[in-house]
Design a protein around this motif. Structure first.
Motif, PDB file in Angstrom:
ATOM      1  N   SER A 139       1.080  -1.256  -0.217  1.00  0.00           N
ATOM      2  CA  SER A 139      -0.043  -0.057  -0.077  1.00  0.00           C
ATOM      3  C   SER A 139       0.821   1.297   0.100  1.00  0.00           C
ATOM      4  O   SER A 139       2.172   1.323   0.503  1.00  0.00           O
ATOM      5  CB  SER A 139      -0.917  -0.144   1.247  1.00  0.00           C
ATOM      6  OG  SER A 139      -0.262  -0.122   2.499  1.00  0.00           O
ATOM      7  N   TYR A 140       0.212   2.405  -0.502  1.00  0.00           N
ATOM      8  CA  TYR A 140       0.961   3.472  -0.422  1.00  0.00           C
ATOM      9  C   TYR A 140       0.636   4.518   0.537  1.00  0.00           C
ATOM     10  O   TYR A 140      -0.635   4.521   1.199  1.00  0.00           O
ATOM     11  CB  TYR A 140       0.861   4.448  -1.958  1.00  0.00           C
ATOM     12  CG  TYR A 140       1.455   5.695  -1.925  1.00  0.00           C
ATOM     13  CD1 TYR A 140       2.861   5.813  -2.486  1.00  0.00           C
ATOM     14  CD2 TYR A 140       0.917   7.010  -1.668  1.00  0.00           C
ATOM     15  CE1 TYR A 140       3.498   6.789  -2.374  1.00  0.00           C
ATOM     16  CE2 TYR A 140       1.587   8.139  -1.729  1.00  0.00           C
ATOM     17  CZ  TYR A 140       2.854   8.054  -2.033  1.00  0.00           C
ATOM     18  OH  TYR A 140       3.451   9.233  -2.007  1.00  0.00           O
ATOM     19  N   ASN A 141       1.812   4.931   1.278  1.00  0.00           N
ATOM     20  CA  ASN A 141       1.691   5.887   2.379  1.00  0.00           C
ATOM     21  C   ASN A 141       2.920   6.721   2.080  1.00  0.00           C
ATOM     22  O   ASN A 141       3.991   6.395   2.143  1.00  0.00           O
ATOM     23  CB  ASN A 141       1.779   5.322   3.777  1.00  0.00           C
ATOM     24  CG  ASN A 141       1.581   6.081   4.839  1.00  0.00           C
ATOM     25  OD1 ASN A 141       2.159   7.336   4.970  1.00  0.00           O
ATOM     26  ND2 ASN A 141       0.647   6.310   5.890  1.00  0.00           N
ATOM     27  N   PRO A 142       2.599   8.195   2.013  1.00  0.00           N
ATOM     28  CA  PRO A 142       3.590   9.049   1.685  1.00  0.00           C
ATOM     29  C   PRO A 142       4.758   9.263   2.825  1.00  0.00           C
ATOM     30  O   PRO A 142       5.698   9.521   2.635  1.00  0.00           O
ATOM     31  CB  PRO A 142       3.008  10.489   1.422  1.00  0.00           C
ATOM     32  CG  PRO A 142       1.677  10.370   2.356  1.00  0.00           C
ATOM     33  CD  PRO A 142       1.263   8.839   2.062  1.00  0.00           C
ATOM     34  N   TYR A 164       4.903 -12.040  -7.324  1.00  0.00           N
ATOM     35  CA  TYR A 164       5.044 -10.804  -6.313  1.00  0.00           C
ATOM     36  C   TYR A 164       4.494 -11.537  -4.909  1.00  0.00           C
ATOM     37  O   TYR A 164       3.948 -12.308  -4.992  1.00  0.00           O
ATOM     38  CB  TYR A 164       4.307  -9.649  -6.696  1.00  0.00           C
ATOM     39  CG  TYR A 164       2.790  -9.784  -6.632  1.00  0.00           C
ATOM     40  CD1 TYR A 164       2.162  -9.474  -5.648  1.00  0.00           C
ATOM     41  CD2 TYR A 164       2.364 -10.309  -7.953  1.00  0.00           C
ATOM     42  CE1 TYR A 164       0.689  -9.678  -5.580  1.00  0.00           C
ATOM     43  CE2 TYR A 164       0.836 -10.392  -7.917  1.00  0.00           C
ATOM     44  CZ  TYR A 164      -0.013  -9.993  -6.883  1.00  0.00           C
ATOM     45  OH  TYR A 164      -1.352 -10.449  -6.897  1.00  0.00           O
ATOM     46  N   LEU A 165       5.035 -10.822  -3.780  1.00  0.00           N
ATOM     47  CA  LEU A 165       4.313 -10.920  -2.372  1.00  0.00           C
ATOM     48  C   LEU A 165       3.440  -9.654  -2.113  1.00  0.00           C
ATOM     49  O   LEU A 165       3.831  -8.586  -2.578  1.00  0.00           O
ATOM     50  CB  LEU A 165       5.472 -10.716  -1.276  1.00  0.00           C
ATOM     51  CG  LEU A 165       6.733 -11.905  -1.417  1.00  0.00           C
ATOM     52  CD1 LEU A 165       7.727 -11.731  -0.609  1.00  0.00           C
ATOM     53  CD2 LEU A 165       6.232 -13.259  -1.460  1.00  0.00           C
ATOM     54  N   LEU A 166       2.213 -10.277  -1.808  1.00  0.00           N
ATOM     55  CA  LEU A 166       1.386  -9.115  -1.577  1.00  0.00           C
ATOM     56  C   LEU A 166       1.586  -8.677  -0.086  1.00  0.00           C
ATOM     57  O   LEU A 166       1.744  -9.532   0.936  1.00  0.00           O
ATOM     58  CB  LEU A 166      -0.202  -9.618  -1.650  1.00  0.00           C
ATOM     59  CG  LEU A 166      -1.544  -9.014  -1.339  1.00  0.00           C
ATOM     60  CD1 LEU A 166      -1.560  -7.767  -2.458  1.00  0.00           C
ATOM     61  CD2 LEU A 166      -2.516  -9.550  -1.200  1.00  0.00           C
ATOM     62  N   ALA A 167       1.335  -7.404   0.039  1.00  0.00           N
ATOM     63  CA  ALA A 167       1.775  -6.835   1.380  1.00  0.00           C
ATOM     64  C   ALA A 167       0.640  -5.622   1.474  1.00  0.00           C
ATOM     65  O   ALA A 167       0.080  -5.292   0.682  1.00  0.00           O
ATOM     66  CB  ALA A 167       3.197  -6.107   1.504  1.00  0.00           C
ATOM     67  N   GLY A 168       0.665  -5.387   2.905  1.00  0.00           N
ATOM     68  CA  GLY A 168      -0.184  -3.932   3.015  1.00  0.00           C
ATOM     69  C   GLY A 168      -1.633  -4.487   3.719  1.00  0.00           C
ATOM     70  O   GLY A 168      -2.390  -4.666   3.013  1.00  0.00           O
ATOM     71  N   GLY A 169      -1.599  -4.485   5.277  1.00  0.00           N
ATOM     72  CA  GLY A 169      -3.109  -4.497   5.901  1.00  0.00           C
ATOM     73  C   GLY A 169      -3.312  -5.943   5.864  1.00  0.00           C
ATOM     74  O   GLY A 169      -4.681  -6.441   6.181  1.00  0.00           O
TER      75      GLY A 169
END
Length: 220
Positions: A139-142, A164-169
């Motif tokens: 996920s994107y976080n600035p 790919y490895l899925l990431a984020g939450g």
């Protein structure tokens, strides 16, 4: 989904948490050298973990070691890589010197993992500039390079076929659904297996790995 997904447990700091990860069959473990992260390990702490892996774990059970850097000084990165054993160096893609190129220290695409922060639908074509054999789609976080516990719409990566490895939450509760929906090569978790920032929960590690591995048998 027939192939058993790969699981990366990131931000490990304690040998006990490393043991749990190995017992449950983690494929990769991440050591975080990012100065602003609650999962930061010092070179000495990292040495303890790496030494345990090489002296107490049979090679066929040893997960791959991933060193994570983000906005790190080149001299610091060089000193870590010179003194500790590792399998992969993980970078956040927009932290590279220019698109698709990292520091000259890390030009071997086989030993580099680039993390790309998803802001909208992506495909193999749109990600073709990322020069590594394995990606992390996060996920994107600035304000952070990862590990925020924030997710993104999984349909954004439905057209990505390269590994790919899925990431984020990701959490023990949603990891099986995430894998079935995306067909990802694997998953990457940090905050989703913690009781508080930087503090891993062994029960959550166990449940996460078990649920991820079981998803291979549940179909897509």
């Amino acid at each position: 989904m027939s192939q058993t997904p790969k699981v990366k447990i990131c931000g490990l700091r304690q040998v006990d948490d490393l043991k749990v990860s190995i017992e449950e069959g983690a494929d990769l473990i991440g050591l975080n050298f990012v100065s602003t992260s609650p999962r930061l390990v010092s070179p000495k702490e990292a040495e303890i973990l790496v030494t345990y892996l090489y002296t107490s774990v049979p090679s066929f059970l040893r997960p791959k070691i991933v060193f994570l850097f983000y906005k790190s000084a080149g001299s610091y990165i060089e000193s870590i890589l010179k003194n500790l054993e590792y399998d992969y160096v993980q970078y956040v893609s927009d932290d590279c010197l220019s698109p698709g190129y990292t520091s000259p220290l890390y030009q071997d695409r086989d030993s580099r993992i680039l993390s790309y922060r998803v802001r909208g639908p992506v495909s193999d074509d749109s990600l073709s500039f990322l020069d590594s054999n394995l990606l992390i789609l996060d996920s994107y976080n600035p304000s952070a390079g990862g590990g925020t516990g924030e997710s993104f719409p999984w349909e954004h990566v439905s057209e990505v076929k390269r590994p790919y490895l899925l990431a984020g939450g990701l959490t023990p509760e949603n990891v099986s659904k995430a894998l079935q929906q995306t067909g990802a090569y694997g998953v990457d978790v940090a905050s989703g297996v913690e009781s508080s920032p930087g503090i891993k929960d062994p029960n959550l590690i166990r449940k996460f790995i078990q649920n991820a591995k079981r998803s291979a048998n549940n179909g897509k």
